[in-house]
Design a protein around this motif. Structure first.
Motif, PDB file in Angstrom:
ATOM      1  N   UNK A  18       0.825  -1.199   0.000  1.00 58.26           N
ATOM      2  CA  UNK A  18       0.000   0.000   0.000  1.00 58.26           C
ATOM      3  C   UNK A  18       0.863   1.255   0.000  1.00 58.26           C
ATOM      4  N   UNK A  19       0.582   2.160  -0.939  1.00 58.38           N
ATOM      5  CA  UNK A  19       1.323   3.417  -1.055  1.00 58.38           C
ATOM      6  C   UNK A  19       0.451   4.588  -0.610  1.00 58.38           C
ATOM      7  N   UNK A  20       0.912   5.428   0.302  1.00 61.85           N
ATOM      8  CA  UNK A  20       0.163   6.645   0.645  1.00 61.85           C
ATOM      9  C   UNK A  20       0.067   7.596  -0.552  1.00 61.85           C
ATOM     10  N   UNK A  21      -1.129   8.156  -0.760  1.00 65.24           N
ATOM     11  CA  UNK A  21      -1.349   9.119  -1.841  1.00 65.24           C
ATOM     12  C   UNK A  21      -1.719  10.478  -1.288  1.00 65.24           C
ATOM     13  N   UNK A  22      -2.324  11.331  -2.107  1.00 65.68           N
ATOM     14  CA  UNK A  22      -2.671  12.664  -1.622  1.00 65.68           C
ATOM     15  C   UNK A  22      -3.923  12.672  -0.747  1.00 65.68           C
ATOM     16  N   UNK A  23      -4.790  11.674  -0.904  1.00 64.66           N
ATOM     17  CA  UNK A  23      -5.954  11.575  -0.012  1.00 64.66           C
ATOM     18  C   UNK A  23      -5.559  11.010   1.351  1.00 64.66           C
ATOM     19  N   UNK A  24      -4.521  10.176   1.387  1.00 60.99           N
ATOM     20  CA  UNK A  24      -4.104   9.519   2.631  1.00 60.99           C
ATOM     21  C   UNK A  24      -2.583   9.619   2.803  1.00 60.99           C
ATOM     22  N   UNK A  25      -2.035  10.831   2.861  1.00 58.23           N
ATOM     23  CA  UNK A  25      -0.581  10.991   2.910  1.00 58.23           C
ATOM     24  C   UNK A  25       0.033  10.429   4.190  1.00 58.23           C
ATOM     25  N   UNK A  26       1.318  10.120   4.102  1.00 51.96           N
ATOM     26  CA  UNK A  26       2.052   9.568   5.245  1.00 51.96           C
ATOM     27  C   UNK A  26       2.595  10.704   6.099  1.00 51.96           C
TER      28      UNK A  26
END
Length: 214
Positions: free
Chosen positions: A88-96
């Motif tokens: 799973x990669x964090x994106x702009x909706x769910x940033x790390x």
């Protein structure tokens, strides 16, 4: 030299827990449930095609303010598909972000078949294949998160898969991330494949660079 292959599923933009506020409550609930049930359908497609890994190129979740119950439900759906590895990669909706969604997920206890790629480092998928993730750490990075891939090391002959979330520079898109990715990144970084998320339609950029769509 014997050529190597590595089979995987490239997907993106699940946006789990999207509210669907413009729909009647019952239909909105059905649409939200369908986002979760898609996990098992993706796992089934992986098995049918001899793939043991599913790479999710960002926006796994619709936002970073979800409650623990919602997060656990998503993790349990992946846990059930125990023979498939989910990356799973964090994106702009769910940033790390520090103290954000991905840290809370980690505190809940990740299933053994789930890996969060929240740092830009070389991650081995097998002896012969590595993935180079470009996680977003903010909703508006304003930069190319894939630049580091050019200098990322790998052993001679290893398959190099890039995983990123953002819009290809100079292309119109329906994506909403302002992370701008160089259109020739795969060639410049020696990638065998660049798996992208953010655009919600399947799009071929070149032979080695694709958006999976949602």
């Amino acid at each position: 030299m014997t050529s190597m292959t590595f089979r995987f599923i490239h997907t993106a933009d699940w946006q789990i827990a999207k509210p669907f506020g413009s729909f009647p409550a019952q239909l909105a609930g059905e649409l939200s449930a369908a986002r979760l049930s898609a996990i098992s359908r993706i796992a089934a497609i992986a098995r049918q095609n001899g793939a043991a890994h599913v790479l999710v190129a960002g926006d796994v979740f619709d936002n970073d303010r979800l409650d623990a119950r919602t997060l656990r439900r998503a993790l349990e759906h992946m846990r059930t598909e125990s023979d498939i590895a989910f990356l799973l990669l964090p994106g702009n909706h769910d940033p790390a972000q520090a103290g954000g969604l991905w840290e809370r997920i980690g505190s809940l206890g990740l299933p053994g078949n789930v890996t969060v790629l929240d740092t830009a480092h070389v991650h081995a998928l097998s002896e012969h294949c590595v993935v180079l993730p470009a996680p977003l750490t903010t909703r508006a990075p304003g930069r190319d998160p894939t630049e580091w891939m050019v200098e990322a090391p790998s052993a001679p002959g290893q398959i190099r898969i890039g995983l990123a979330h953002g819009s290809i520079q100079d292309f119109s898109s329906e994506g909403d991330s302002n992370a701008k990715i160089a259109p020739d990144r795969a060639a410049r970084a020696g990638l065998d494949y660049l798996a992208l998320g953010d655009w919600h339609g399947m799009t071929r950029i070149d032979a080695r660079t694709w958006y999976s769509g949602t």
